[in-house]
Structure formats: structure tokens, C-alpha cells
Scaffold this motif. Structure first.
Motif, PDB file in Angstrom:
ATOM      1  N   CYS A   7       0.776  -1.240   0.000  1.00 25.75           N
ATOM      2  CA  CYS A   7       0.000   0.000   0.000  1.00 25.75           C
ATOM      3  C   CYS A   7       0.808   1.291   0.000  1.00 25.75           C
TER       4      CYS A   7
ATOM      5  N   ALA B 207      -4.533   1.180   6.195  1.00 29.05           N
ATOM      6  CA  ALA B 207      -4.263   0.470   4.940  1.00 29.05           C
ATOM      7  C   ALA B 207      -5.250  -0.681   4.776  1.00 29.05           C
TER       8      ALA B 207
ATOM      9  N   ARG C 135      -6.132  -3.954   1.895  1.00 25.52           N
ATOM     10  CA  ARG C 135      -5.729  -4.680   0.678  1.00 25.52           C
ATOM     11  C   ARG C 135      -6.492  -4.129  -0.517  1.00 25.52           C
ATOM     12  N   PRO C 136      -5.814  -3.912  -1.638  1.00 25.93           N
ATOM     13  CA  PRO C 136      -6.475  -3.321  -2.809  1.00 25.93           C
ATOM     14  C   PRO C 136      -7.759  -4.042  -3.219  1.00 25.93           C
TER      15      PRO C 136
ATOM     16  N   ARG D 254     -10.808  -2.974  -0.960  1.00 30.83           N
ATOM     17  CA  ARG D 254     -11.172  -1.563  -0.804  1.00 30.83           C
ATOM     18  C   ARG D 254     -12.587  -1.316  -1.276  1.00 30.83           C
TER      19      ARG D 254
ATOM     20  N   ASN E 278      -5.120  11.201  -2.909  1.00 33.71           N
ATOM     21  CA  ASN E 278      -5.892  10.040  -2.440  1.00 33.71           C
ATOM     22  C   ASN E 278      -7.332  10.466  -2.174  1.00 33.71           C
TER      23      ASN E 278
END
Length: 168
Positions: free
Chosen positions: A28, A78, A80-81, A84, A116
Motif C-alpha cells: 500500500c 491500509a 488490501r487493494p 477496498r 488520495n
């Protein structure tokens, strides 16, 4: 904004989570905290780190908070992609918001990359407001940080109980 809600369990970070959290940092962030830095936070009495675990017990997100007197500094968030936009960051953030209110913190504050937009929108939806900018705060790529702060009010009954001259 969040589209669906992923079922997660929010628990305090332990040494058992360090490898997964360190991996999440590398995924991340362009300048990730090391496993050793994260481990040191477990022994820091001023820090509280949480992890979000999915149904299989895998770390899908985490967040860190440092409290100094009545001030809260969110150090890391953070997710995990692939997880999200499913409410994980919001659930982590809510634990810190509840903690701040329950412990009468004056504010929570954090820095976020100016680009962001999803994170800025999330924090804004929870009452955080832009309080300034740190020029070139981030590296790789070099970018400004937006300082976002949420202040907590606890009524005027405690603010007006002193006598003139107190603390002077």
C-alpha cells in the motif's frame, strides 16, 4: 464511497499479525514501515494498532493510532487493494472515533496524500476537515499531504468551571 460491506472482525494487532501487516505496508505504501517498526508499536504504551480480519482470519486491513495526552494521531490506515471500497477502512476508523469520544480526546488528526481522493472522501464523511497542507511530505512520488482533523466538543460545562487566573 463504499459500495458493499465486507464482513470483518476488528481486533488489536498482535505479534501474530506482523508478517501480514508488514506485507500490507509494502503493497500500500511507497515508503512502508518495516516489520521491526510495526513490532515496536506493540510495545509502545501510547500506540494502539488494530487489524481487520476476514472470515478466514486473514488481515485485510489495519490502522494505527498514537495518543499523547488528549490528542490522537492516526498514523496508518491500509486496506488490501482487492478489499477496498467495502467498508473496511471505515470500520477501523470508527473504532478510533469511538475511542476518541469515549476517552474525551480533543481531536483526531492524520495526513493523507493530496491525490488520495477516496481516503479524503472517507475521512470527510466521518467529520474530518482539512486543517492544512505539508508540502512535499511524501516521497515516491513526491507529493503534498493534506492534514485532516476531527475535533470533539464536550460541552461548555467543563470549560467554564475554573476561576479567573487558573493556569496563568
Amino acid at each position: 464511497m463504499e459500495h458493499t460491506s465486507m464482513h470483518v472482525r476488528i481486533v488489536p494487532m498482535t505479534a501474530d499479525h506482523l508478517d501480514e501487516v508488514a506485507e500490507l505496508e509494502r503493497i500500500c505504501f511507497s515508503t512502508p514501515w518495516s516489520r521491526n517498526m510495526l513490532a515496536e508499536e506493540l510495545d509502545n504504551a501510547l500506540s494502539a494498532f488494530l487489524v481487520a480480519l476476514d472470515d478466514s482470519g486473514k488481515v485485510v486491513g489495519y490502522a494505527g493510532l498514537q495518543v499523547v495526552l488528549d490528542e490522537g494521531y492516526i498514523t496508518n490506515v491500509a486496506v488490501r487493494p482487492e478489499c477496498r471500497r467495502q467498508g473496511v477502512a471505515g470500520k477501523l476508523l470508527q473504532v478510533f472515533l469511538d475511542f476518541a469520544q469515549g476517552n474525551h480526546l480533543a481531536f483526531l488528526t492524520l495526513e493523507v496524500r493530496a491525490s488520495n481522493y477516496d481516503a479524503i472522501a472517507l475521512y470527510g464523511s466521518r467529520g474530518f476537515r482539512s486543517a492544512g497542507r505539508r508540502k512535499n511530505y511524501y516521497e515516491h512520488p513526491k507529493e503534498d499531504a493534506i492534514i485532516m482533523t476531527k475535533e470533539f466538543e464536550y460541552g461548555t460545562e467543563t470549560a467554564d468551571t475554573g476561576t479567573a487566573g487558573d493556569g496563568v
